[in-house]
Design an enzyme around this catalytic site. Structure first.
Site, PDB file in Angstrom:
ATOM      1  N   GLU A 118       0.811  -0.811  -0.156  1.00 17.15           N
ATOM      2  CA  GLU A 118       0.250  -0.361   0.076  1.00 17.15           C
ATOM      3  C   GLU A 118       1.236   1.280  -0.269  1.00 17.15           C
ATOM      4  OE1 GLU A 118      -2.362   0.499   3.371  1.00 17.15           O
ATOM      5  OE2 GLU A 118      -3.194   2.215   2.602  1.00 17.15           O
ATOM      6  N   ARG A 133       4.462 -13.245   9.921  1.00 21.94           N
ATOM      7  CA  ARG A 133       6.393 -11.884   9.279  1.00 21.94           C
ATOM      8  C   ARG A 133       7.162 -10.757   9.997  1.00 21.94           C
ATOM      9  NH1 ARG A 133       3.997  -6.083   9.424  1.00 21.94           N
ATOM     10  NH2 ARG A 133       1.439  -6.351   8.556  1.00 21.94           N
ATOM     11  N   LYS A 185       4.405   0.837   9.486  1.00 18.21           N
ATOM     12  CA  LYS A 185       5.009   2.264   8.733  1.00 18.21           C
ATOM     13  C   LYS A 185       4.086   3.429   9.773  1.00 18.21           C
ATOM     14  CE  LYS A 185       3.160   0.382   4.939  1.00 18.21           C
ATOM     15  NZ  LYS A 185       2.637   0.317   3.708  1.00 18.21           N
TER      16      LYS A 185
HETATM   17  P1  ATP Z   1       3.312  -2.129   8.171  1.00 21.49           P
HETATM   18  O1  ATP Z   1       2.439  -2.872   8.721  1.00 21.49           O
HETATM   19  O2  ATP Z   1       4.752  -2.246   8.734  1.00 21.49           O
HETATM   20  O3  ATP Z   1       3.023  -0.682   8.320  1.00 21.49           O
HETATM   21  P2  ATP Z   1       1.509  -3.617   6.510  1.00 21.49           P
HETATM   22  O4  ATP Z   1       1.611  -4.663   5.576  1.00 21.49           O
HETATM   23  O5  ATP Z   1       0.710  -2.770   6.048  1.00 21.49           O
HETATM   24  O6  ATP Z   1       2.943  -3.051   6.641  1.00 21.49           O
HETATM   25  P3  ATP Z   1       1.796  -3.340   3.195  1.00 21.49           P
HETATM   26  O7  ATP Z   1       2.089  -2.644   2.366  1.00 21.49           O
HETATM   27  O8  ATP Z   1       0.426  -3.578   3.111  1.00 21.49           O
HETATM   28  O9  ATP Z   1       2.016  -3.110   4.461  1.00 21.49           O
HETATM   29  O10 ATP Z   1       2.576  -4.479   2.990  1.00 21.49           O
HETATM   30  C1  ATP Z   1       2.866  -4.963   1.612  1.00 21.49           C
HETATM   31  C2  ATP Z   1       2.961  -6.849   1.846  1.00 21.49           C
HETATM   32  O11 ATP Z   1       4.187  -6.672   2.619  1.00 21.49           O
HETATM   33  C3  ATP Z   1       2.190  -7.471   2.472  1.00 21.49           C
HETATM   34  O12 ATP Z   1       2.060  -8.897   1.488  1.00 21.49           O
HETATM   35  C4  ATP Z   1       2.671  -8.021   4.135  1.00 21.49           C
HETATM   36  O13 ATP Z   1       1.423  -8.922   3.922  1.00 21.49           O
HETATM   37  C5  ATP Z   1       4.340  -8.026   3.568  1.00 21.49           C
HETATM   38  N1  ATP Z   1       4.780  -7.403   4.589  1.00 21.49           N
HETATM   39  C6  ATP Z   1       4.991  -6.392   5.907  1.00 21.49           C
HETATM   40  N2  ATP Z   1       5.097  -6.218   6.904  1.00 21.49           N
HETATM   41  C7  ATP Z   1       5.949  -7.432   6.617  1.00 21.49           C
HETATM   42  C8  ATP Z   1       6.432  -7.819   7.488  1.00 21.49           C
HETATM   43  N3  ATP Z   1       7.432  -7.489   9.006  1.00 21.49           N
HETATM   44  N4  ATP Z   1       6.880  -9.436   7.421  1.00 21.49           N
HETATM   45  C9  ATP Z   1       7.228 -10.240   6.425  1.00 21.49           C
HETATM   46  N5  ATP Z   1       5.964  -9.694   5.399  1.00 21.49           N
HETATM   47  C10 ATP Z   1       5.873  -8.393   5.667  1.00 21.49           C
HETATM   48 MG    MG Z   2      -1.449  -3.147   4.542  1.00 18.30          MG
END
Ligand code: ATP
Ligand code: MG
Length: 566
Positions: A41, A267, A277
């Site tokens: 995102e 994760r 984020k």
């Molecule tokens: P955050 O929680 O850090 O803000 P998010 O999951 O909201 O991250 P996205 O942009 O939605 O961020 O993530 C894009 C992809 O990266 C998704 O498929 C998510 O599952 C994966 N992802 C995000 N954080 C991690 C992590 N710490 N380890 C592994 N994969 C991750």
């Molecule tokens: Mg997300």
């Protein structure tokens, strides 16, 4: 991916996801195709946790000769921005991955998503609901109690179609109506209790501008986007496990071109940092750090500016593997992956961070001599370079001690040391200011020891790094350390910013590096002998002078040491 990475791929560890895919291929599922996607995102910069997902998705596509789409999950214009899109594209590319010709955007599917929503309404599988968000929460029930049906649940189809269209046309204000899937208010899984799939948001979108004032929700968008792209395996993190029944329900109910399989993995969490984020944003907005690419942040842009290499990050992601179990990885492991890479590949140079002037008394005034230094002692193929010796040289302040104990093998009055690639020198005199601060050392050199060995076989215990005044340039250095003092900054304090390490950045002025670094490429790390790995800072360096960042120390100074004593 570049050719050189392919060998590394061959060494990739097996994991449960690869086993599922191998089995699918053996069973002829998906016509032998493997398509994955990385769906960020664009509401912030990517971090090292995303790197795990990137390495997994692109790595699998590469290994199974399939493809991986880069898709922006841009359904919430309130939080998204083009600058995040740009940074994500550049980070994924920098990590060494290739998504082919096209970049995908969920917003490209807004028309189709709308049609799918209309289709659901026509089948009696979705309805327009006017409960307020507060009421909706009340009606939703709890983990132990079923939810209550909305009074709008049985609104006639024609009325739903009419209101939904008027929602699209902008006739209602934000929050007046939502579109909900009609599933089961008594489901033990709360995600299945008539989830919202569209909401009104009168807000321009970075890519579709003013075209829409209703936007689809993540769960509705994600599965359908996967299906529209022919994704076969939709890999996501564990928090989506409870959303899988909804993912499957939606794909079963709409007329979707295929039905991707959602597979969840844990994760990645790292100690001594925060990763989400939202928290990174807080650090940026409140100026605890210098932007999203601050070299202390775990963002890809930050660690890149710090001097990390894509190879080290990919290797780290490979080593930590993929599992279903949440764990917190020691950031020391990431640093060690970096050290391994830089130890092999970073050219060696000399630099002095806190210079102490040394005058070589028996050296002719204007004499300048070129000495040969190896760029990598274990890798002769990396060549040699010339370094300059002259009457004034600089050594590290803490390589000299006036009242040195016996075991101090560096320079002290009357003692002799070797200057790396240079000569043996002996300290004759210490010059001080009126307050007793050491200003300068007067030394003699032994001309017979050129290159670092005495013909009479005499030994010295210490070898010091040094630069000469003629052969070096002044630079500034940022000594970076971990941003947080606590292993889990969130658990050990109610406000994680209270755990920020006050010494996470120490700025040094008046450092000196050998002249060969005057055109050092930004972000390319060098080993400053005996000091650590450093690279020039892409943002702070200017015509007035170079600024070097400490990428990582030579050894792990945090291992087995208390948090304050480094
Ligand atoms: P955050 O929680 O850090 O803000 P998010 O999951 O909201 O991250 P996205 O942009 O939605 O961020 O993530 C894009 C992809 O990266 C998704 O498929 C998510 O599952 C994966 N992802 C995000 N954080 C991690 C992590 N710490 N380890 C592994 N994969 C991750
Ligand atoms: Mg997300």
């Amino acid at each position: 991916m570049e050719e050189e990475n392919i060998k590394e791929d061959a060494n990739r560890k097996n994991n449960f996801i690869k086993n599922i895919i191998t089995e699918d291929l053996e069973n002829g599922k998906n016509n032998g195709k493997v398509v994955t996607r990385f769906p960020p995102e664009p509401n912030g910069f990517l971090h090292i946790g995303h790197a795990k997902s990137i390495c997994l998705n692109f790595g699998i596509a590469h290994e199974f000769k399939g493809k991986c789409n880069l898709r922006f999950d841009d359904t919430n214009p309130a939080k998204e921005d083009q600058k995040y899109i740009d940074s994500i594209i550049s980070d994924v590319k920098w990590l060494g991955f290739d998504w082919g010709e096209k970049i995908y955007y969920a917003s490209d599917y807004f028309d189709k998503l709308y049609e799918f929503a209309v289709e659901l309404i026509k089948q009696g599988k979705a309805y327009v609901c006017s409960l307020t968000s507060e009421q909706m929460r009340e009606y939703r029930g709890t983990l132990t109690e079923p939810g209550k049906e909305s009074p709008d649940r049985n609104r006639p189809i024609s009325e739903n179609l009419d209101i939904f269209e008027r929602m699209k046309n902008g006739e209602f204000e934000d929050g007046t109506y939502v579109l909900r899937a009609k599933i089961d208010m008594a489901s033990p899984n709360i995600n299945m209790r008539d989830p919202v799939i569209y909401r009104i948001k009168k807000m321009a979108h970075p890519r579709t501008a003013d075209k829409w004032c209703i936007y689809p929700m993540y769960d509705f968008t994600h599965g359908i986007s996967d299906a529209l792209e022919g994704v076969t395996h939709s890999l996501c993190t564990l928090e989506f496990q409870d959303h899988r029944p909804l993912y499957d329900w939606l794909l079963d109910e709409v007329n979707s071109p295929c039905h991707p399989q959602q597979i969840e993995f844990a994760r990645m969490n790292l100690n001594y940092t925060v990763m989400s984020k939202r928290k990174l944003q807080k650090l940026v907005e409140n100026k605890y750090v210098d932007g999203w690419d601050d070299p202390r942040l775990p963002t890809i842009a930050g660690i890149r500016r710090r001097g990390y290499t894509p190879e080290a990050i990919r290797n780290f992601c490979n080593i930590i593997g993929v599992s279903k179990k949440e764990s917190r990885i020691d950031v020391g492991l990431l640093e060690n992956c970096l050290r391994d890479d830089l130890n092999d590949n970073a050219p060696r140079v000399m630099a002095v961070l806190r210079p102490l002037k040394v005058t070589i008394e028996n050296w002719l005034h204007d004499q300048i001599e070129e000495l040969e230094a190896q760029n990598h002692p274990q890798k002769p193929e990396m060549g040699t370079r010339k370094i300059i010796f002259s009457k004034t040289i600089y050594i590290e302040q803490d390589d000299f001690m006036e009242d040195a104990p016996k075991k101090f093998f560096r320079l002290a009055p009357g003692r002799e040391v070797r200057l790396r690639y240079g000569y043996f020198i002996t300290c004759k005199e210490v010059l001080k200011d009126k307050d007793g601060n050491i200003l300068e050392l007067i030394c003699n050199y032994d001309p017979a020891t050129r290159g670092g060995d005495a013909p009479d076989g005499r030994k010295v215990k210490g070898t010091l790094h040094w630069v000469s005044s003629e052969g070096s340039i002044p630079v500034s250095v940022n000594l970076y350390d971990r941003l947080f003092m606590a292993e889990d900054p969130e658990a050990e304090n109610d406000d994680f910013t209270k755990n920020i390490n006050p010494e996470s950045l120490v700025k040094l002025e008046g450092c000196r590096v050998e002249k060969s670094l005057k055109d050092a490429e930004p972000e390319k790390a060098y080993q400053f002998e005996r000091l650590g790995y450093f690279c020039t800072d892409s943002k702070e360096s200017s015509k007035e002078g170079l600024v070097f960042n400490r990428t990582v120390t030579l050894k792990d100074t945090w291992a087995k040491v208390s948090q304050t004593n480094k």
